[in-house]
Scaffold this motif. Structure first.
Motif, PDB file in Angstrom:
ATOM      1  N   HIS A 229      -5.966  -0.888   9.196  1.00 34.59           N
ATOM      2  CA  HIS A 229      -4.904  -0.107   9.812  1.00 34.59           C
ATOM      3  C   HIS A 229      -5.276   1.359   9.832  1.00 34.59           C
ATOM      4  CE1 HIS A 229      -0.443   0.298  10.725  1.00 34.59           C
ATOM      5  NE2 HIS A 229      -0.986  -0.475  11.627  1.00 34.59           N
ATOM      6  N   GLN A 231      -6.487   5.051   9.127  1.00 31.48           N
ATOM      7  CA  GLN A 231      -6.588   5.920   7.945  1.00 31.48           C
ATOM      8  C   GLN A 231      -5.288   5.963   7.110  1.00 31.48           C
ATOM      9  OE1 GLN A 231      -9.667   6.558   7.461  1.00 31.48           O
ATOM     10  NE2 GLN A 231     -10.060   5.771   9.506  1.00 31.48           N
ATOM     11  N   ASN A 232      -4.782   4.807   6.738  1.00 30.79           N
ATOM     12  CA  ASN A 232      -3.587   4.737   5.873  1.00 30.79           C
ATOM     13  C   ASN A 232      -3.928   5.197   4.459  1.00 30.79           C
ATOM     14  OD1 ASN A 232      -4.361   2.179   4.215  1.00 30.79           O
ATOM     15  ND2 ASN A 232      -4.923   1.809   6.333  1.00 30.79           N
ATOM     16  N   CYS A 233      -2.916   5.181   3.585  1.00 23.57           N
ATOM     17  CA  CYS A 233      -3.087   5.749   2.237  1.00 23.57           C
ATOM     18  C   CYS A 233      -4.225   5.084   1.447  1.00 23.57           C
ATOM     19  CB  CYS A 233      -1.752   5.626   1.500  1.00 23.57           C
ATOM     20  SG  CYS A 233      -1.802   6.215  -0.181  1.00 23.57           S
ATOM     21  N   SER A 236      -7.711   5.661   3.194  1.00 25.02           N
ATOM     22  CA  SER A 236      -8.144   7.050   2.989  1.00 25.02           C
ATOM     23  C   SER A 236      -8.635   7.229   1.559  1.00 25.02           C
ATOM     24  CB  SER A 236      -7.003   8.033   3.260  1.00 25.02           C
ATOM     25  OG  SER A 236      -6.580   7.893   4.585  1.00 25.02           O
ATOM     26  N   HIS A 264       3.840   1.795   0.223  1.00 23.51           N
ATOM     27  CA  HIS A 264       2.680   1.302   0.991  1.00 23.51           C
ATOM     28  C   HIS A 264       2.673  -0.217   0.856  1.00 23.51           C
ATOM     29  CE1 HIS A 264      -1.122   1.247   2.879  1.00 23.51           C
ATOM     30  NE2 HIS A 264      -1.912   1.707   1.932  1.00 23.51           N
ATOM     31  N   HIS A 306       8.118   3.185   9.542  1.00 20.98           N
ATOM     32  CA  HIS A 306       6.670   3.239   9.403  1.00 20.98           C
ATOM     33  C   HIS A 306       6.197   4.642   9.735  1.00 20.98           C
ATOM     34  CE1 HIS A 306       2.430   2.270   9.843  1.00 20.98           C
ATOM     35  NE2 HIS A 306       2.712   1.211   9.117  1.00 20.98           N
ATOM     36  N   ARG A 307       5.182   5.070   9.014  1.00 17.96           N
ATOM     37  CA  ARG A 307       4.668   6.419   9.259  1.00 17.96           C
ATOM     38  C   ARG A 307       4.176   6.618  10.703  1.00 17.96           C
ATOM     39  NH1 ARG A 307       2.570  10.604   6.390  1.00 17.96           N
ATOM     40  NH2 ARG A 307       4.604  10.613   5.457  1.00 17.96           N
ATOM     41  N   ASP A 313       6.462  -2.189  15.367  1.00 17.47           N
ATOM     42  CA  ASP A 313       5.218  -2.512  14.688  1.00 17.47           C
ATOM     43  C   ASP A 313       4.693  -3.793  15.342  1.00 17.47           C
ATOM     44  OD1 ASP A 313       3.319  -3.510  12.902  1.00 17.47           O
ATOM     45  OD2 ASP A 313       4.413  -2.902  11.107  1.00 17.47           O
ATOM     46  N   ARG A 388      -6.591  -6.746   3.334  1.00 19.00           N
ATOM     47  CA  ARG A 388      -7.098  -5.411   3.654  1.00 19.00           C
ATOM     48  C   ARG A 388      -8.560  -5.214   3.246  1.00 19.00           C
ATOM     49  NH1 ARG A 388      -4.187  -1.018   5.201  1.00 19.00           N
ATOM     50  NH2 ARG A 388      -3.264  -2.651   6.504  1.00 19.00           N
TER      51      ARG A 388
END
Ligand code: ACO
Length: 427
Positions: A229, A231-233, A236, A264, A306-307, A313, A388
């Motif tokens: 997904h 550059q999510n937390c 990153s 998250h 969602h950010r 989504d 992930r």
């Protein structure tokens, strides 16, 4: 003609190149901003900051688009299996049959972990959260494997990748088995990656292992939807840790910790806990809707918002369909799921949620499916981590191959100015 952005500070103008992506996204390259103008940008939570150029995942939050290496998430969820998607993410192209067979054979070769690891697992109390255990065990893998990878060597890089893909499901299954006081086992090489994972997790001693195909299909789909997904937390975090040239396992272990949080990956667990809380409170969804909207109340509707997806989504759309199918096929009758449906309906019609573009995200439905599949709540985020993993690997590999510099953001200092030190007696 290439685009240029002009920034004016105190009447002085500075020009910066604008970088354009293959989907026409624009980014101002401010690399020289501080050197030339003596200022930095300030962007809490990095809402407007691009940390890298990446060819792995394209996401358009406004239009609800998600693509891995150019393939739509819808087509991959429908036609591919998780291992094909993992290969695609990591190496950039869909594998041929030969490539895929070799990839899986190499992963299977690496799907044992050192017996000493069992002693480490033994040291954890049964009450430990599986995410904490998984992060620690992944980090402990370093002790039994080379701590860093020579990224100049294709072969070493490949070895590290198949190692983590082979050992990670074993560690994930063991965290669950330890919790359930079941003997630690290994899988069955004749099964596919996802079925084998399921078997390792749920097989009971002395009982022959059987699973509904619908369960494996739903799991496979969930893992695909979570596979990357951008550059999510947690991703990153993996890139950030890896940017110091820490090894792949250390970087992944850090990613697991980042994913654990309820804002998250921990959201899928938080969704079910919230639904249970509503049920125990009498099932009044309107009361909890009001709490979510009350700014004085810290309660938030878990699994909503969602950010980056501010319209819908796309993963939630796919998984909602899958949730309906799997619940129907398994004949699940669960009051918590009725509360989920009620909450979803109310939120979609509520002005507060409509105005803020807050829709159910993938974790709203993934929690529901995991529950229906009999996966314990504390394992939900572990399932997310399993999905992930290929994304983290792909992003780590890309970052190292592109020779990205060490990640090191700056800050605006807001503390005390220079003060004179006073000895303790004089304070
Ligand atoms: N319930 C109630 N109100 C919410 C929610 C929610 N779930 N989410 C956002 N809002 C409100 C905020 O209070 C804010 O209102 P305001 O404008 O009146 O101040 C507005 O919507 C914007 O919210 P932000 O927090 O600025 O949105 P941001 O993009 O920073 O946060 C996040 C996104 C963290 C996902 C947030 O929506 C949230 O906390 N959701 C619940 C947790 C969750 O489901 N997380 C899973 C994310 S998906 C994933 O990790 C795979």
């Amino acid at each position: 003609m290439s685009k240029v952005a002009t920034i004016e500070i105190d009447g002085k103008k500075y020009e910066f190149p604008v970088v354009e992506g293959t989907e026409n996204e624009l980014g101002i390259d401010i690399k020289k901003l501080r050197a030339e103008a003596g200022v930095i940008t300030l962007d809490r939570g990095y809402k407007n900051t691009g940390s890298c150029e990446s060819a792995i995942t394209f996401l358009n939050g406004e239009e609800g688009i998600l693509r891995y290496r150019g393939y739509s998430i819808e087509s991959l969820a429908e036609k591919a299996d998780f291992l094909e998607v993992a290969y695609l993410l990591i190496f950039g192209e869909l594998p041929t049959k030969t490539q895929l067979d070799k990839f899986y054979a190499d992963i299977k070769e690496e799907s044992t972990v050192d017996e000493e690891m069992k002693k480490i697992l033994d040291g954890f109390p049964k009450s430990a959260h599986p995410m904490g255990v998984l992060s620690s065990l992944t980090s402990a893998l370093i002790a039994f494997n080379p701590s860093s990878v020579n990224v100049e060597s294709e072969e070493e890089m490949y070895k590290a990748i198949v190692k983590i893909l082979g050992k990670f499901p074993v560690l994930a299954a063991w965290t669950l088995r330890k919790k359930n006081s079941l003997p630690l086992n290994y899988g069955d090489d004749s099964l596919g990656y996802v079925e084998n994972l399921h078997k390792m997790m749920f097989e009971k001693p002395g009982k022959s292992y059987k699973v509904d195909k619908a369960v494996i299909d739903a799991l496979d789909k969930l893992l695909i939807l979570h596979a990357d997904h951008e550059q999510n937390c947690s991703t990153s975090t993996v890139r950030m840790v890896g940017s110091s040239h820490a090894g792949l396992f250390a970087s992944i272990s850090a990613g697991i910790s980042a994913l654990w949080g309820p804002l998250h990956g921990g959201a899928n667990q938080a969704v079910i806990e919230m639904l249970e809380r509503i049920k125990e409170d009498g099932g009044d969804t309107k009361k909890f809707m009001a709490k979510a909207k009350d700014k004085e109340d810290p309660f938030r509707l878990m699994g909503f918002g969602h950010r980056v997806y501010k319209n819908f989504d796309p993963r939630a759309k796919i998984i909602k369909k899958s949730a309906d199918e799997v619940l129907g096929q398994l004949g699940v009758d669960d009051p918590v799921l009725d509360i989920a449906k009620g909450l979803e309906k109310e939120a979609l019609e509520d002005q507060y949620f409509v105005d803020r573009k807050l829709y159910p995200n993938v974790d709203f439905y993934s929690g529901i499916i995991y529950r229906a599949l009999g996966i314990p709540v504390e394992m939900f985020t572990v399932m997310f981590a399993l999905g992930r993993l290929p994304g983290w690997i792909a992003q780590w590999r890309e970052m190292r191959l592109m020779k990205e510099p060490i990640g090191r953001p700056r800050q605006i200092y807001t503390g005390e100015n220079l003060r004179e030190f006073k000895e303790v007696e004089k304070r």
